[in-house]
Scaffold this motif. Structure first.
Motif, PDB file in Angstrom:
ATOM      1  N   ALA A   1      46.620 -13.001  29.227  1.00 52.20           N
ATOM      2  CA  ALA A   1      47.709 -13.610  28.457  1.00 52.20           C
ATOM      3  C   ALA A   1      48.851 -12.609  28.306  1.00 52.20           C
ATOM      4  O   ALA A   1      48.638 -11.400  28.169  1.00 52.20           O
ATOM      5  CB  ALA A   1      47.217 -14.058  27.085  1.00 52.20           C
ATOM      6  N   VAL A   2      50.078 -13.104  28.329  1.00 54.10           N
ATOM      7  CA  VAL A   2      51.260 -12.261  28.197  1.00 54.10           C
ATOM      8  C   VAL A   2      51.239 -11.551  26.848  1.00 54.10           C
ATOM      9  O   VAL A   2      50.797 -12.117  25.838  1.00 54.10           O
ATOM     10  CB  VAL A   2      52.536 -13.131  28.324  1.00 54.10           C
ATOM     11  N   LYS A   3      51.714 -10.308  26.799  1.00 56.14           N
ATOM     12  CA  LYS A   3      51.749  -9.543  25.563  1.00 56.14           C
ATOM     13  C   LYS A   3      52.462 -10.319  24.457  1.00 56.14           C
ATOM     14  O   LYS A   3      53.549 -10.855  24.659  1.00 56.14           O
ATOM     15  CB  LYS A   3      52.456  -8.203  25.797  1.00 56.14           C
ATOM     16  N   GLY A   4      51.835 -10.365  23.301  1.00 51.45           N
ATOM     17  CA  GLY A   4      52.432 -11.080  22.181  1.00 51.45           C
ATOM     18  C   GLY A   4      52.078 -12.552  22.136  1.00 51.45           C
ATOM     19  O   GLY A   4      52.512 -13.266  21.233  1.00 51.45           O
TER      20      GLY A   4
ATOM     21  N   GLN B   1      52.213  -7.416  15.746  1.00 52.05           N
ATOM     22  CA  GLN B   1      51.506  -6.768  14.648  1.00 52.05           C
ATOM     23  C   GLN B   1      50.608  -7.805  14.003  1.00 52.05           C
ATOM     24  O   GLN B   1      50.551  -8.949  14.454  1.00 52.05           O
ATOM     25  CB  GLN B   1      52.493  -6.187  13.634  1.00 52.05           C
ATOM     26  N   LYS B   2      49.897  -7.408  12.956  1.00 55.44           N
ATOM     27  CA  LYS B   2      48.928  -8.297  12.336  1.00 55.44           C
ATOM     28  C   LYS B   2      49.586  -9.616  11.932  1.00 55.44           C
ATOM     29  O   LYS B   2      50.499  -9.650  11.119  1.00 55.44           O
ATOM     30  CB  LYS B   2      48.305  -7.638  11.109  1.00 55.44           C
ATOM     31  N   GLY B   3      49.109 -10.703  12.522  1.00 52.46           N
ATOM     32  CA  GLY B   3      49.601 -12.026  12.163  1.00 52.46           C
ATOM     33  C   GLY B   3      50.945 -12.392  12.763  1.00 52.46           C
ATOM     34  O   GLY B   3      51.474 -13.464  12.480  1.00 52.46           O
ATOM     35  N   ARG B   4      51.524 -11.534  13.596  1.00 51.76           N
ATOM     36  CA  ARG B   4      52.826 -11.828  14.204  1.00 51.76           C
ATOM     37  C   ARG B   4      52.702 -11.775  15.725  1.00 51.76           C
ATOM     38  O   ARG B   4      52.148 -10.823  16.272  1.00 51.76           O
ATOM     39  CB  ARG B   4      53.900 -10.847  13.728  1.00 51.76           C
ATOM     40  N   TYR B   5      53.268 -12.768  16.379  1.00 58.03           N
ATOM     41  CA  TYR B   5      53.170 -12.873  17.833  1.00 58.03           C
ATOM     42  C   TYR B   5      54.524 -13.275  18.400  1.00 58.03           C
ATOM     43  O   TYR B   5      55.404 -13.750  17.683  1.00 58.03           O
ATOM     44  CB  TYR B   5      52.108 -13.911  18.218  1.00 58.03           C
ATOM     45  N   ARG B   6      54.682 -13.091  19.709  1.00 52.76           N
ATOM     46  CA  ARG B   6      55.943 -13.464  20.356  1.00 52.76           C
ATOM     47  C   ARG B   6      56.016 -14.966  20.601  1.00 52.76           C
ATOM     48  O   ARG B   6      57.095 -15.533  20.631  1.00 52.76           O
ATOM     49  CB  ARG B   6      56.104 -12.663  21.647  1.00 52.76           C
TER      50      ARG B   6
END
Length: 414
Positions: A4-7, A116-121
């Protein structure tokens, strides 16, 4: 191996069951408050967010996924949904429909943030917009609806923070005083704050850099610059929250990260999320419609819940509670029993039961599989059961076995 793509990430069982739980709760609450679903495109013209969200915001200046289409137009993966909903409100002349337009959405957004924790792109938001009224009563009801969603979803220990950022006329004097003070202190702040001090001083108040917080705390307060109308509006919001039994804390530095906010702004935070502890945010945006080209005023207020962060917190508070469980594992013993169980599975599924039709013809192995699948019941079907027209239903948790007819079995799921 391709990953999977980063983020971004895959949402797998059993976690997906918690996502379904949260979304089901949200839809139930939206329905109770008479909100209806709107689905906007993931792709929008870049100008929509530059004009609506604000060119000096971090979202537009740093985080958007923007690219040039084959015809030369600039397109952006939506980083938030309020601007898209308002664009749809203008384009489809929803102002012509009588009454307040109360719309909700659930779907993915895209920002190139540092994961970061709980945050994605690629992240997900549950949100709503109430368009067509300047009343502080609407503000209070929107916040009440948010609190209801979180309570029903199983979140506890959260805190509501509120503020008023005024409207453009009364905010101008505050911005001028703030800009003057920032000339003295901005050189000691982060690079973003130094830039914002010149271009959009209110954005400095939204800074999250820990070393800048003591400086920000000493800056002037917007609440000291509200005009009479904005002050009265905010007082009514607070009174209405109290009347609804909703606890809150006034935070004069709470301006949110988008340029379209006016008057009421709010956030809900939760300690389990660490330093970046916001579960959701929202506010009033009375001038957004006009900034997007509408000839008709479209005062509104809305919010967006960070679904990724909400689901993560609910999972931590209620481990395993909202997992989907298998109702019945059917274990046919032989070819004739398999044909019989196909019919039985169809009948049980029509009644709403979740059914796994086993392929293992050995009793011990079938029960092991039923246990591993966490089935509530196991039903062993062989020639004797078919001939007698009765089945033995085993409760996998207690080990208790019950003999019952086909009609009685089906009637367990009405």
């Amino acid at each position: 191996m391709i990953k999977a793509v980063k983020g971004t990430r895959d949402i797998l069982p059993p976690s997906s069951a918690v996502w379904n739980h949260v979304e089901r709760i949200a839809r139930d609450v939206f329905r109770a408050f008479n909100y209806r679903e709107i689905r906007t495109p993931i792709l929008e013209e870049t100008a929509l967010f530059a004009r609506g969200v604000g060119e000096e915001t971090d979202i537009v200046s740093k985080e958007m996924y923007t690219f040039e289409d084959r015809d030369g137009s600039s397109l952006t993966l939506r980083p938030e949904a309020t601007a898209s909903v308002m664009r749809a409100w203008i384009e489809h002349r929803l102002d012509q429909i009588p009454g307040l337009q109360k719309l909700y959405y659930i779907g993915p957004m895209f920002r190139r943030e540092r994961p970061q924790k709980g945050r994605y792109r690629q992240f997900f938001q549950i949100g709503a917009e109430a368009i067509g009224s300047e009343s502080p009563m609407v503000d209070a009801e929107v916040i009440q609806m948010v609190v209801e969603i979180l309570n029903r979803a199983g979140l506890s220990g959260f805190k509501l923070l509120i503020n008023s950022v005024g409207h453009p006329p009364c905010r101008a004097a505050f911005a001028a005083e703030l800009r003057g003070r920032l000339k003295e202190v901005a050189p000691r702040m982060c690079g973003d704050c130094q830039r914002r001090a010149e271009t959009n001083p209110l954005r400095v108040l939204d800074c999250k850099v820990p070393d800048d917080q003591p400086i920000i705390d000493a800056l002037p307060s917007i609440l000291d610059h509200l005009c009479d109308d904005c002050r009265a509006h905010f007082e009514t919001v607070k009174q209405q929250l109290t009347a609804r039994g909703i606890a809150y804390e006034v935070r004069p530095r709470l301006v949110r990260g988008l340029d379209y906010y006016t008057r009421t702004t709010f956030e809900i935070v939760h300690g389990a999320l660490g330093a970046q502890n916001s579960v959701l945010g929202g506010g009033r945006y009375d001038g957004l419609a006009e900034s997007l080209g509408s000839r008709v005023p479209g005062p509104g207020i809305g919010f967006s819940i960070g679904e990724d962060r909400l689901v993560m917190t609910v999972e931590e508070e209620h481990p395993g509670e909202f997992t989907d469980h298998l109702d019945v594992y059917l274990a046919p013993m032989g070819a004739a029993a398999t044909t019989h169980c196909v019919e039985l599975a169809t009948e049980l599924r029509a009644r709403g039961a979740s059914v796994e039709l086993g392929l293992e013809a050995k009793l011990k192995r079938a029960l092991e599989l039923a246990n591993k699948l966490q089935a509530r019941y196991a039903l062993i079907v062989g020639d004797n059961e078919i001939a007698a027209g009765e089945y033995t239903l085993k409760d996998m948790a207690s080990g208790e076995q019950t003999t019952l007819t086909r009609a009685a079995l089906v009637d367990k799921w009405k």
